[in-house]
Design a protein around this motif. Structure first.
Motif, PDB file in Angstrom:
ATOM      1  N   UNK A 264       0.806  -1.197   0.019  1.00 12.70           N
ATOM      2  CA  UNK A 264       0.076  -0.128   0.093  1.00 12.70           C
ATOM      3  C   UNK A 264       0.705   1.483  -0.071  1.00 12.70           C
ATOM      4  N   UNK A 265       1.786   1.263   0.889  1.00 11.35           N
ATOM      5  CA  UNK A 265       2.744   2.821   0.354  1.00 11.35           C
ATOM      6  C   UNK A 265       3.428   2.686  -0.275  1.00 11.35           C
ATOM      7  N   UNK A 266       3.897   1.587  -1.207  1.00 11.34           N
ATOM      8  CA  UNK A 266       4.497   1.458  -2.583  1.00 11.34           C
ATOM      9  C   UNK A 266       3.582   1.866  -3.579  1.00 11.34           C
ATOM     10  N   UNK A 267       2.212   1.761  -3.550  1.00  8.54           N
ATOM     11  CA  UNK A 267       1.045   2.122  -3.928  1.00  8.54           C
ATOM     12  C   UNK A 267       1.096   3.879  -3.980  1.00  8.54           C
ATOM     13  N   UNK A 268       1.180   4.237  -2.484  1.00 10.47           N
ATOM     14  CA  UNK A 268       1.035   5.730  -2.613  1.00 10.47           C
ATOM     15  C   UNK A 268       2.197   6.662  -2.408  1.00 10.47           C
ATOM     16  N   UNK A 269       2.884   5.630  -2.975  1.00  7.68           N
ATOM     17  CA  UNK A 269       3.986   6.393  -2.748  1.00  7.68           C
ATOM     18  C   UNK A 269       4.785   6.413  -4.525  1.00  7.68           C
ATOM     19  N   UNK A 270       4.011   6.088  -5.435  1.00  6.04           N
ATOM     20  CA  UNK A 270       4.498   5.915  -6.575  1.00  6.04           C
ATOM     21  C   UNK A 270       4.725   5.215  -7.247  1.00  6.04           C
ATOM     22  N   UNK A 271       6.005   3.809  -6.768  1.00 11.72           N
ATOM     23  CA  UNK A 271       6.203   2.996  -6.876  1.00 11.72           C
ATOM     24  C   UNK A 271       6.001   2.031  -7.504  1.00 11.72           C
ATOM     25  N   UNK A 272       4.328   1.612  -7.259  1.00 13.52           N
ATOM     26  CA  UNK A 272       3.740   1.065  -7.971  1.00 13.52           C
ATOM     27  C   UNK A 272       2.794   1.196  -8.593  1.00 13.52           C
ATOM     28  N   UNK A 273       2.448   1.040  -9.865  1.00 14.74           N
ATOM     29  CA  UNK A 273       1.598   2.099 -10.787  1.00 14.74           C
ATOM     30  C   UNK A 273       0.665   1.151 -11.358  1.00 14.74           C
ATOM     31  N   UNK A 274       0.610  -0.058 -11.194  1.00 17.73           N
ATOM     32  CA  UNK A 274      -0.424  -0.959 -12.085  1.00 17.73           C
ATOM     33  C   UNK A 274      -0.941  -2.709 -11.590  1.00 17.73           C
ATOM     34  N   UNK A 275      -1.988  -2.561 -10.793  1.00 12.16           N
ATOM     35  CA  UNK A 275      -2.409  -3.282 -10.207  1.00 12.16           C
ATOM     36  C   UNK A 275      -2.116  -4.809 -10.745  1.00 12.16           C
TER      37      UNK A 275
END
Lengths: 328, 284
Positions: B137-148
């Protein structure tokens, strides 16, 4: 002969003999006249007092309007001052990061966001608004105009949150089909272009109507078509009014808040395409003010002060353009 | 000439005076109404303002309280945590509300916890993903993970939905999720200004991820975090990682109707109401 008696006191029948009754009568008339004059004078005084009172009331209302503006300006600048002092004017205006935890307060993305959205709204709203105005003033039959003009004016009365809601539920998903999440500069511009339509249309129409009939007659007499007359003669003649309407519409666009928050995504980035989300100056204030404290609070008021200057410049521009038009 | 000038001066003085009177009247009318004294039946008016996360709960509590004490009027309004702190300190309301701790830079007032609240991470109901690790979740919010697809979902871009800077819900989310991994919420996320707005975005956008107060989970799918389901039981046991306290704020030791209301909020009955509304009761 009456004078001496008057000076000595009220005359009596024994002094005056046969003429007594006549003199008494004339004295009564004189007294009555005097009384009337006094009443008139009193009324006159009363009139002056009411007059004075009304004048003060009007002065009061105009001064209070000015005072309120002054209060808002002073309050905004005072609350924003610590941010100007700590962050610095240039860093505030040119900074690209808005990070409260790190005390980074740069409002360049918001300034650009506001400008892009406003420009986008004008690109769509001006042709639409001026076209509407030309239609209403030059083309439309009377009955169509009587129906259309109130309808366009009614657009002003729709609360901006309703624009935002329609934008959020209808427009954003549509724009999302073009790419991105849908919350974007494009969606915001479309909503705004509808919101500035009444301002641009009504003022432009009035200024087109103000163009002397002789201009049109002269142009038509020279063999120009209706379209050529409108495009080459009427519109240039009404130019200053149209420009003023555009600037006023621009002021409305920059100040719009609620509808923008709902469709623009409020991301703190410099928008790179029409489909990219962005954030406006007003949006930042509305979003963050209620939870802000300390320097964050001051920075938001500094943002408000910058917005204030923006609007001030725009309105002065409109005023100058209008003055020039009147002078001509 | 001279007389007109004097008249104008007089007029201006009049204007100034009346403006001053008007302003001071405004300043006074904002003042708190006097809390009731404890003589016989409780009566009076309590004004509350502050956090929008507390607002739905405070309204329910106020209604129940007013039924027990018909002569007391409790007015609840929003405005945000900071507004609540400022209003209490200034004395414009009797009670403030905050969904975050009082900062050192703010006024010294007394926070009284009335409930706890979990912050759920939520996605669109059609999203196949139903469990995420905190680090993900942290990585998604930081922009490191951008695809589901990177977290076991469909091959779709992730639309990150966050709350505005200064929000109590956001602060709680950052403390519990992003900060432990040294991450920050990316500035190009979408930002909305209320739990309701986040909910409507997440429930209408199939690619969205958002976070919101437990009281607002409806029409969205709340994710299991680190294997812990977002339930009241898991919050009570302290297993759920994103929790916060909700506070009522007072300027001085409460008395009269204000004290009664706060006691009511913390009572068995008040805590029951909190639980019914989807909030977490205080630990006993």
């Amino acid at each position: 002969m009456g004078e001496t008696h008057l000076a000595e006191g009220p005359p009596s029948f024994s002094d005056l003999g046969g003429q007594g009754a006549e003199v008494v009568l004339s004295i009564r008339v004189a007294r009555a006249r005097l009384r009337l004059m006094r009443v008139r004078a009193r009324r006159l005084q009363l009139r002056y007092v009411t007059d004075w009172g009304w004048k003060q009331l009007i002065v009061l209302s105009s001064i209070s309007a000015f005072l309120i503006l002054l209060l808002i300006a002073v309050f905004t600048v005072r609350e924003g001052l610590p941010a100007f002092a700590k962050v610095g004017l240039w860093r505030l205006l040119s900074g690209t990061a808005w990070d409260v935890a790190e005390s980074e307060f740069g409002i360049l993305p918001m300034i650009l966001g506001s400008i892009f959205v406003t420009l986008g709204a004008l690109v769509m709203g001006v042709p639409l608004g001026v076209g509407c105005a030309v239609f209403l003033a030059e083309v439309a039959p009377r009955r169509a105009r009587d129906l259309l003009r109130p309808a366009i004016e009614l657009l002003v009365g729709i609360p901006s949150v309703v624009y935002g809601l329609v934008g959020m539920l209808v427009l954003v998903p549509l724009v999302g089909k073009l790419g991105g999440s849908g919350d974007s500069v494009l969606a915001a511009s479309i909503v705004l272009s509808v919101m500035v339509l009444p301002t641009i249309t009504t003022i432009s129409e009035d200024s087109i109507r103000a163009v002397p009939q002789a201009y049109r007659e002269g142009s038509l007499a020279l063999g120009a078509t209706h379209w050529q007359t409108v495009w080459r003669v009427v519109l240039p003649a009404a130019r200053s009014g149209i420009v003023a309407s555009i600037i006023l519409g621009m002021g409305r666009a920059i100040g719009e808040t609620m509808a923008m928050i709902m469709v623009i995504g409020n991301s703190i980035i410099i928008p790179t395409s029409p489909l990219s989300p962005a954030r406006t100056l007003t949006g930042t204030l509305a979003l963050e003010l209620k939870y802000a404290a300390g320097l964050h609070w001051n920075a938001l008021f500094a943002t408000g002060a910058v917005l204030f200057v923006f609007i001030l410049v725009l309105n002065s521009l409109a005023l100058i353009v209008h003055r020039r038009a009147v002078a001509r | 000439m001279h007389r007109t000038f004097r008249k104008t001066l007089l007029g201006a003085a009049l204007v100034l005076l009346s403006t001053g009177a008007l302003l001071s009247a405004f300043a006074c009318s904002g003042g708190a109404s006097t809390p009731a004294t404890e003589v016989g039946e409780l009566s009076g008016t309590i004004n509350e303002a502050g956090s929008t996360s507390v607002q739905p709960l405070a309204e329910k509590l106020a209604n129940a309280f007013m039924q027990e004490h018909p002569k007391v009027t409790v007015n609840i309004s929003g405005g945000g945590s900071s507004a609540g702190v400022k209003a209490v300190a200034a004395g414009t309301v009797n009670i403030g509300a905050a969904s975050r701790d009082i900062k050192l830079t703010e006024n010294d007032i007394i926070p009284i916890a009335i409930a706890r609240d979990g912050v759920a991470v939520a996605v669109h109901p059609s999203n196949p993903v139903s469990e995420l690790g905190l680090e993900q979740v942290a990585a998604i919010y930081a922009g490191a993970i951008t695809n589901w697809s990177e977290v076991g979902g469909n091959d779709k871009e992730i639309v990150v939905v966050s709350r505005e800077e200064g929000s109590g819900t956001r602060e709680c989310f950052e403390e519990g999720v992003t900060k432990p991994y040294g991450k920050k919420i990316k500035p190009d996320a979408l930002f909305y200004d209320s739990n309701g707005a986040v909910r409507s975005k997440v429930s209408s956008e199939s690619r969205a991820i958002g976070y919101l107060s437990f009281g607002y989970i409806e029409g969205v799918k709340a994710l299991t975090l680190e294997g812990v389901e977002p339930t009241v039981e898991n919050c009570l046991s302290g297993d759920y990682p994103v929790l916060r306290r909700l506070y009522l704020l007072v300027k001085e030791t409460p008395s009269g109707a204000v004290k009664e209301f706060i006691d009511f909020c913390r009572s068995e009955e008040g805590q029951q109401i909190a639980e019914e509304e989807g909030y977490i009761p205080l630990a006993k």
